[in-house]
Design a protein around this motif. Structure first.
Motif, PDB file in Angstrom:
ATOM      1  N   MET A   1       1.054  -1.191  -0.103  1.00 10.33           N
ATOM      2  CA  MET A   1       0.028   0.091   0.022  1.00 10.33           C
ATOM      3  C   MET A   1       0.899   1.211  -0.018  1.00 10.33           C
ATOM      4  SD  MET A   1      -3.068   0.451  -0.262  1.00 10.33           S
ATOM      5  CE  MET A   1      -4.284   1.828  -0.375  1.00 10.33           C
ATOM      6  N   ASN A   2       2.160   1.206   0.640  1.00 11.89           N
ATOM      7  CA  ASN A   2       2.841   2.435   0.721  1.00 11.89           C
ATOM      8  C   ASN A   2       3.421   2.859  -0.690  1.00 11.89           C
ATOM      9  OD1 ASN A   2       2.614   2.665   3.512  1.00 11.89           O
ATOM     10  ND2 ASN A   2       4.547   1.389   4.061  1.00 11.89           N
ATOM     11  N   ILE A   3       3.587   1.729  -1.569  1.00 10.74           N
ATOM     12  CA  ILE A   3       4.117   1.850  -2.829  1.00 10.74           C
ATOM     13  C   ILE A   3       3.240   2.561  -3.615  1.00 10.74           C
ATOM     14  CG2 ILE A   3       5.111   0.872  -5.025  1.00 10.74           C
ATOM     15  CD1 ILE A   3       6.464  -1.269  -3.359  1.00 10.74           C
ATOM     16  N   VAL A   4       1.741   2.185  -3.342  1.00 14.08           N
ATOM     17  CA  VAL A   4       0.544   2.570  -4.157  1.00 14.08           C
ATOM     18  C   VAL A   4       0.639   4.266  -4.087  1.00 14.08           C
ATOM     19  CG1 VAL A   4      -1.698   2.706  -4.567  1.00 14.08           C
ATOM     20  CG2 VAL A   4      -0.454   0.598  -4.381  1.00 14.08           C
ATOM     21  N   LYS A   5       0.554   4.606  -2.636  1.00 10.86           N
ATOM     22  CA  LYS A   5       0.566   5.761  -2.086  1.00 10.86           C
ATOM     23  C   LYS A   5       1.655   6.668  -2.865  1.00 10.86           C
ATOM     24  CE  LYS A   5      -1.782   4.996   2.231  1.00 10.86           C
ATOM     25  NZ  LYS A   5      -1.589   5.139   3.601  1.00 10.86           N
ATOM     26  N   ARG A   6       3.030   6.155  -2.606  1.00 13.28           N
ATOM     27  CA  ARG A   6       3.964   6.961  -3.070  1.00 13.28           C
ATOM     28  C   ARG A   6       3.986   7.235  -4.575  1.00 13.28           C
ATOM     29  NH1 ARG A   6       8.312   4.207  -5.956  1.00 13.28           N
ATOM     30  NH2 ARG A   6      10.460   5.387  -5.788  1.00 13.28           N
ATOM     31  N   GLU A   7       3.466   6.189  -5.494  1.00 15.04           N
ATOM     32  CA  GLU A   7       3.160   6.220  -7.027  1.00 15.04           C
ATOM     33  C   GLU A   7       1.977   7.512  -7.143  1.00 15.04           C
ATOM     34  OE1 GLU A   7       5.149   5.404  -9.278  1.00 15.04           O
ATOM     35  OE2 GLU A   7       6.215   4.095  -8.080  1.00 15.04           O
ATOM     36  N   LEU A   8       1.027   7.597  -6.493  1.00 16.84           N
ATOM     37  CA  LEU A   8       0.041   8.403  -6.600  1.00 16.84           C
ATOM     38  C   LEU A   8       0.357   9.756  -6.070  1.00 16.84           C
ATOM     39  CD1 LEU A   8      -3.001   6.337  -4.983  1.00 16.84           C
ATOM     40  CD2 LEU A   8      -2.528   7.155  -7.491  1.00 16.84           C
ATOM     41  N   ARG A   9       1.407   9.797  -5.233  1.00 13.90           N
ATOM     42  CA  ARG A   9       1.834  11.091  -4.876  1.00 13.90           C
ATOM     43  C   ARG A   9       2.969  11.979  -5.898  1.00 13.90           C
ATOM     44  NH1 ARG A   9       2.371   9.356   0.554  1.00 13.90           N
ATOM     45  NH2 ARG A   9       4.306   8.446   0.071  1.00 13.90           N
ATOM     46  N   ALA A  10       3.614  10.564  -6.764  1.00 14.82           N
ATOM     47  CA  ALA A  10       4.239  11.194  -7.667  1.00 14.82           C
ATOM     48  C   ALA A  10       3.593  11.660  -8.841  1.00 14.82           C
ATOM     49  CB  ALA A  10       5.506  10.042  -7.760  1.00 14.82           C
ATOM     50  N   ASN A  11       2.612  10.980  -9.187  1.00  4.36           N
ATOM     51  CA  ASN A  11       1.642  11.186 -10.345  1.00  4.36           C
ATOM     52  C   ASN A  11       0.694  12.344 -10.179  1.00  4.36           C
ATOM     53  OD1 ASN A  11       3.158   9.237 -11.768  1.00  4.36           O
ATOM     54  ND2 ASN A  11       1.556   7.716 -11.003  1.00  4.36           N
ATOM     55  N   MET A  12       0.603  12.763  -9.030  1.00  7.40           N
ATOM     56  CA  MET A  12      -0.478  13.749  -8.692  1.00  7.40           C
ATOM     57  C   MET A  12      -0.310  14.970  -9.336  1.00  7.40           C
ATOM     58  SD  MET A  12      -3.142  14.165  -7.411  1.00  7.40           S
ATOM     59  CE  MET A  12      -3.199  12.731  -6.410  1.00  7.40           C
ATOM     60  N   LYS A  13       0.746  15.808  -9.628  1.00  9.86           N
ATOM     61  CA  LYS A  13       1.011  16.864 -10.314  1.00  9.86           C
ATOM     62  C   LYS A  13       0.555  16.635 -11.809  1.00  9.86           C
ATOM     63  CE  LYS A  13       4.517  20.260 -11.612  1.00  9.86           C
ATOM     64  NZ  LYS A  13       5.943  20.736 -11.491  1.00  9.86           N
ATOM     65  N   ALA A  14       1.066  15.567 -12.268  1.00  7.81           N
ATOM     66  CA  ALA A  14       0.611  15.171 -13.846  1.00  7.81           C
ATOM     67  C   ALA A  14      -0.887  15.195 -13.885  1.00  7.81           C
ATOM     68  CB  ALA A  14       1.332  14.048 -14.105  1.00  7.81           C
ATOM     69  N   ILE A  15      -1.638  14.366 -12.881  1.00  8.74           N
ATOM     70  CA  ILE A  15      -2.982  14.279 -12.889  1.00  8.74           C
ATOM     71  C   ILE A  15      -3.525  15.732 -12.765  1.00  8.74           C
ATOM     72  CG2 ILE A  15      -4.804  13.389 -11.607  1.00  8.74           C
ATOM     73  CD1 ILE A  15      -3.141  11.067 -10.749  1.00  8.74           C
ATOM     74  N   ILE A  16      -3.287  16.420 -12.021  1.00  7.63           N
ATOM     75  CA  ILE A  16      -3.741  17.851 -12.163  1.00  7.63           C
ATOM     76  C   ILE A  16      -3.636  18.418 -13.354  1.00  7.63           C
ATOM     77  CG2 ILE A  16      -3.592  19.957 -10.864  1.00  7.63           C
ATOM     78  CD1 ILE A  16      -2.793  18.624  -8.208  1.00  7.63           C
ATOM     79  N   ILE A  17      -2.506  18.513 -13.871  1.00  4.66           N
ATOM     80  CA  ILE A  17      -2.198  19.325 -15.109  1.00  4.66           C
ATOM     81  C   ILE A  17      -3.148  18.753 -16.205  1.00  4.66           C
ATOM     82  CG2 ILE A  17      -0.450  19.639 -16.818  1.00  4.66           C
ATOM     83  CD1 ILE A  17       1.397  19.734 -14.653  1.00  4.66           C
ATOM     84  N   TRP A  18      -3.069  17.243 -16.413  1.00  8.76           N
ATOM     85  CA  TRP A  18      -4.236  16.682 -17.268  1.00  8.76           C
ATOM     86  C   TRP A  18      -5.726  17.319 -17.126  1.00  8.76           C
ATOM     87  CZ3 TRP A  18      -2.998  14.054 -21.830  1.00  8.76           C
ATOM     88  CH2 TRP A  18      -1.582  13.694 -22.159  1.00  8.76           C
ATOM     89  N   SER A  19      -6.065  17.120 -15.869  1.00  8.00           N
ATOM     90  CA  SER A  19      -7.393  17.296 -15.465  1.00  8.00           C
ATOM     91  C   SER A  19      -7.693  18.689 -15.879  1.00  8.00           C
ATOM     92  CB  SER A  19      -7.710  16.992 -14.146  1.00  8.00           C
ATOM     93  OG  SER A  19      -7.435  15.858 -13.672  1.00  8.00           O
ATOM     94  N   ILE A  20      -6.787  19.798 -15.812  1.00  8.39           N
ATOM     95  CA  ILE A  20      -7.176  21.097 -15.935  1.00  8.39           C
ATOM     96  C   ILE A  20      -7.227  21.098 -17.628  1.00  8.39           C
ATOM     97  CG2 ILE A  20      -6.344  23.396 -16.024  1.00  8.39           C
ATOM     98  CD1 ILE A  20      -5.107  22.895 -12.980  1.00  8.39           C
ATOM     99  N   SER A  21      -6.196  20.585 -18.072  1.00  8.86           N
ATOM    100  CA  SER A  21      -6.270  20.702 -19.493  1.00  8.86           C
ATOM    101  C   SER A  21      -7.480  20.186 -20.106  1.00  8.86           C
ATOM    102  CB  SER A  21      -5.135  19.838 -20.149  1.00  8.86           C
ATOM    103  OG  SER A  21      -3.779  20.370 -19.592  1.00  8.86           O
ATOM    104  N   ILE A  22      -7.953  18.825 -19.830  1.00  4.34           N
ATOM    105  CA  ILE A  22      -9.317  18.327 -20.201  1.00  4.34           C
ATOM    106  C   ILE A  22     -10.131  19.071 -20.151  1.00  4.34           C
ATOM    107  CG2 ILE A  22     -10.962  16.538 -19.744  1.00  4.34           C
ATOM    108  CD1 ILE A  22      -8.331  14.724 -19.427  1.00  4.34           C
ATOM    109  N   ILE A  23     -10.639  19.865 -18.830  1.00 10.08           N
ATOM    110  CA  ILE A  23     -11.469  20.740 -18.526  1.00 10.08           C
ATOM    111  C   ILE A  23     -11.844  21.972 -19.471  1.00 10.08           C
ATOM    112  CG2 ILE A  23     -12.651  22.318 -16.644  1.00 10.08           C
ATOM    113  CD1 ILE A  23     -11.572  20.113 -14.833  1.00 10.08           C
ATOM    114  N   LEU A  24     -10.480  22.438 -19.551  1.00 12.13           N
ATOM    115  CA  LEU A  24     -10.326  23.559 -20.602  1.00 12.13           C
ATOM    116  C   LEU A  24     -10.704  23.233 -21.800  1.00 12.13           C
ATOM    117  CD1 LEU A  24      -6.925  25.336 -19.296  1.00 12.13           C
ATOM    118  CD2 LEU A  24      -9.224  26.058 -19.192  1.00 12.13           C
TER     119      LEU A  24
END
Length: 264
Positions: A1-24
């Motif tokens: 579970m720790n590795i899952v959280k680590r990966e999600l934290r590492a990918n969070m910035k990219a997820i936010i950027i992609w989400s904002i791009s899709i909404i725009l």
């Protein structure tokens, strides 16, 4: 579970950027629709004047631009392309980045097996594409609900989002498999991007000739007809089965190759 959280934290910035791009993108696309809806038949007359080859290539044949459902069926291909590129790039880097970032030794000193590591990364990858899918689906439903007079179309939109999620999972698994076949994150990304763009253009070529219909199995872009799904005319379940088979084969390749992959 720790590795899952680590990966999600590492990918969070990219997820936010992609989400904002899709909404725009969604906002701009439906702002353009307002113009088409305002001029009504003039927009359809413009479409009628386009060469048949262009209408076939971009799915514009038999489209009424004053109907938001028809307009969204055109947009859906671009959502598949955008969400697909996110998924395939995520799959291509979530494993091979350990060698690129020199963080492989961090994982290897942990008291976990390679199977546990790859399972955690796969879970993190699927959670990421689900987030992107929800953002894409909700932003689309808000706009379609605003413009549509037929509120039953929302059910069709939900089914369409589920087909999008299935396609995202295909591209994520293709990215994962390609990343285990090469040590370089850059090479894995290039290969995965080339695969999705080839599939996109293959879909356009298929639309130009009925004789090429047998090639539909080779590109997820051709699996689901967005207009039929939105209008509640059903989903081709054979393509759901075929999608699941592709995902399972790619995951099998990923697990098999990761056992002997040098990630240091």
């Amino acid at each position: 579970m720790n590795i899952v959280k680590r990966e999600l934290r590492a990918n969070m910035k990219a997820i936010i950027i992609w989400s904002i791009s899709i909404i725009l993108f969604t906002t701009l696309a439906f702002n353009e629709y307002k113009g088409f809806a305002a001029i009504g038949n003039e927009a359809n007359a413009f479409l009628e004047g386009l060469p048949d080859i262009l209408k076939s290539m971009f799915g514009l044949a038999s489209i009424n631009l004053s109907r938001v459902e028809d307009y969204y069926s055109i947009l859906f291909t671009y959502f598949v392309l955008i969400a697909g590129i996110h998924a395939v790039m995520l799959g291509a880097t979530i494993i091979s980045k350990e060698a690129r970032d020199k963080t492989g030794d961090f994982l290897m000193v942990k008291p976990v097996t390679r199977k546990h590591i790859i399972t955690s990364k796969v879970i993190a990858g699927f959670i990421s594409v689900i987030i992107i899918n929800i953002i894409t689906g909700l932003s689309s439903i808000v706009f379609v609900h605003h413009f549509s007079e037929d509120q039953s179309v929302i059910t069709g939109m939900i089914y369409l989002s589920m087909t999008l999620l299935l396609i995202q999972c295909i591209f994520l698994s293709i990215g994962l498999a390609s990343s285990t076949l090469t040590r370089s994150a850059k090479k894995a990304t290039n290969i995965s991007t080339a695969i999705i763009l080839t599939m996109y253009f293959l879909d356009i070529i298929i639309k130009l000739s009925d004789k090429l219909g047998f090639l539909k199995y080779a590109t997820p872009f051709a699996y689901f007809n967005p207009n039929k799904v939105i209008m509640g005319k059903g989903i081709d379940y054979i393509y759901i089965s075929f999608s699941i088979i592709i995902i399972l084969i790619c995951l099998l390749i990923t697990y098999t190759n990761y056992q002997k992959k040098d990630i240091l």
